[in-house]
Design an enzyme around this catalytic site. Structure first.
Site, PDB file in Angstrom:
ATOM      1  N   THR A  62       0.838  -1.191   0.000  1.00  0.00           N
ATOM      2  CA  THR A  62       0.000   0.000   0.000  1.00  0.00           C
ATOM      3  C   THR A  62       0.875   1.245   0.000  1.00  0.00           C
ATOM      4  O   THR A  62       2.104   1.172  -0.116  1.00  0.00           O
ATOM      5  CB  THR A  62      -0.974  -0.025   1.199  1.00  0.00           C
ATOM      6  OG1 THR A  62      -1.924   1.039   1.056  1.00  0.00           O
ATOM      7  CG2 THR A  62      -0.249   0.128   2.523  1.00  0.00           C
ATOM      8  N   LYS A  66       3.648   1.387  -3.743  1.00  0.00           N
ATOM      9  CA  LYS A  66       3.145   0.622  -4.882  1.00  0.00           C
ATOM     10  C   LYS A  66       4.014   0.772  -6.130  1.00  0.00           C
ATOM     11  O   LYS A  66       4.079  -0.144  -6.959  1.00  0.00           O
ATOM     12  CB  LYS A  66       1.698   1.026  -5.204  1.00  0.00           C
ATOM     13  CG  LYS A  66       0.684   0.569  -4.172  1.00  0.00           C
ATOM     14  CD  LYS A  66      -0.730   0.885  -4.622  1.00  0.00           C
ATOM     15  CE  LYS A  66      -1.758   0.423  -3.615  1.00  0.00           C
ATOM     16  NZ  LYS A  66      -3.149   0.644  -4.090  1.00  0.00           N
ATOM     17  N   TYR A 209     -14.457   3.962  -0.185  1.00  0.00           N
ATOM     18  CA  TYR A 209     -15.436   3.096   0.486  1.00  0.00           C
ATOM     19  C   TYR A 209     -15.725   3.529   1.921  1.00  0.00           C
ATOM     20  O   TYR A 209     -16.502   2.880   2.623  1.00  0.00           O
ATOM     21  CB  TYR A 209     -14.956   1.640   0.472  1.00  0.00           C
ATOM     22  CG  TYR A 209     -13.596   1.426   1.101  1.00  0.00           C
ATOM     23  CD1 TYR A 209     -13.462   1.199   2.469  1.00  0.00           C
ATOM     24  CD2 TYR A 209     -12.454   1.477   0.332  1.00  0.00           C
ATOM     25  CE1 TYR A 209     -12.221   1.019   3.046  1.00  0.00           C
ATOM     26  CE2 TYR A 209     -11.203   1.290   0.894  1.00  0.00           C
ATOM     27  CZ  TYR A 209     -11.098   1.057   2.252  1.00  0.00           C
ATOM     28  OH  TYR A 209      -9.861   0.891   2.819  1.00  0.00           O
TER      29      TYR A 209
END
Length: 248
Positions: A62, A66, A209
Site C-alpha cells: 500500500t 506501490k 469506500y
C-alpha cells in the site's frame, strides 16, 4: 504456522487487509497454518530483509510503496507493468518474487458484473484523478474496449481539466472517482464535475469506500444519474484476487 502473508506500507493504521485475511483464514479452517501481519517500514530499502521472514509467502503493498517496490522484484505481471504499480507480491517456490496489480482485476470484475455495464459500455468514460489507483482503473476500463478521458485539476498532454468537462458530458457514460475527495473525515468534499449536466445516461463509480456512499455519489443521484456504484466491492475484489494469486 507454514504460510505467512503481510501488508507493506508506511504508516499503517487500522488495516482492512489484516482483518479480511484473518477472517478468511478462520472461515477456511486455515487459522492454525496461515496468518497475516503488518510490515510498517519507513523506507522501501527495508523490503529485501522482509524476504527472510520465516514462512513468508506473499505481501500486499500500500501507500507509498506501490511504485517504489517494482525495482526490488524479480518479475512483474504484464498488467502491473503497464499500470506501473504493484499491490500484490507472490513469493515463488524458488524464492523469486513476482508483482501483480489486483486493483486492476478487482475494479474490472465489478464493472463487468454491474447490471448497468450494457448501458455505458458503448460510451466514453471519465476517470477523475491521476494517482496509482487511477492507472489501474484506466487500464481495466480500456481493456474492456471503453475509451477513457483522463481528468485532473490541471490540463496536460492527454489530460483534460475539470473546466473542460461541460463540453464532453454528452459523450460520457461512466464517471469514476479515484481521488480521495469525500473520504472520511472530509466527507463533504467531492470532485468538481458539472453535476447539473448529469442525466440517466451517466453512471457514477467511486472507489472510496469510507463512507460507503460519498458526496460524489449522493450528488449524482440527486441530479438524475442513471446509477451509482460504491467502492466496497472493488476492495473485496482486489483482496480476493490477491488470495487467488497466492494460491495459484
Amino acid at each position: 504456522m507454514n504460510s505467512l502473508f503481510g501488508l507493506i506500507g508506511y504508516p499503517l493504521g487500522h488495516s482492512f487487509s489484516k482483518r479480511y485475511f484473518t477472517e478468511k483464514f478462520e472461515q477456511l479452517g486455515l487459522q492454525d497454518s496461515h496468518a497475516y501481519t503488518q510490515f510498517e517500514i519507513p523506507s522501501i530499502d527495508e523490503f529485501p530483509a522482509l524476504l527472510a521472514t520465516p514462512d513468508i509467502k506473499g505481501f500486499n503493498v500500500t501507500i507509498p510503496y506501490k511504485q517504489q517496490i517494482i525495482p526490488f522484484l524479480d518479475e512483474i505481471d504484464s498488467a502491473a507493468a503497464r499500470i506501473g504499480a504493484v499491490n500484490t507480491i507472490k513469493i515463488l517456490p524458488d524464492g523469486r518474487t513476482r508483482g501483480y496489480n489486483s486493483d486492476y482485476f478487482g475494479f474490472q470484475g465489478t464493472l463487468k458484473a454491474w447490471s448497468a455495464f450494457a448501458d455505458f459500455k458503448s460510451r466514453k468514460a471519465l476517470v477523475l484523478g491521476q494517482g496509482g489507483a487511477a492507472k489501474a482503473v484506466i487500464a481495466a476500463i480500456e481493456d474492456l474496449g471503453i475509451p477513457v478521458i483522463k481528468v485532473s485539476r490541471q490540463a496536460a498532454e492527454g489530460i483534460v481539466s475539470y473546466n473542460e468537462l461541460p463540453a464532453l458530458m454528452e459523450s460520457i457514460g461512466l464517471i469514476v472517482n479515484t481521488t480521495p475527495l469525500g473520504m472520511h473525515p472530509n466527507e463533504t468534499a467531492c470532485p468538481p464535475i458539472p453535476y447539473e449536466l448529469l442525466t440517466g445516461q451517466h453512471y457514477l463509480y467511486d472507489i472510496v469506500y469510507n463512507p460507503l456512499e460519498t458526496t460524489f455519489l449522493k450528488e449524482g443521484l440527486a441530479h438524475g444519474a442513471g446509477g451509482i456504484h460504491t467502492g466496497i466491492e472493488m476492495l473485496y475484489g482486489q483482496a480476493d484476487k490477491a488470495w487467488e494469486i497466492w494460491q495459484s
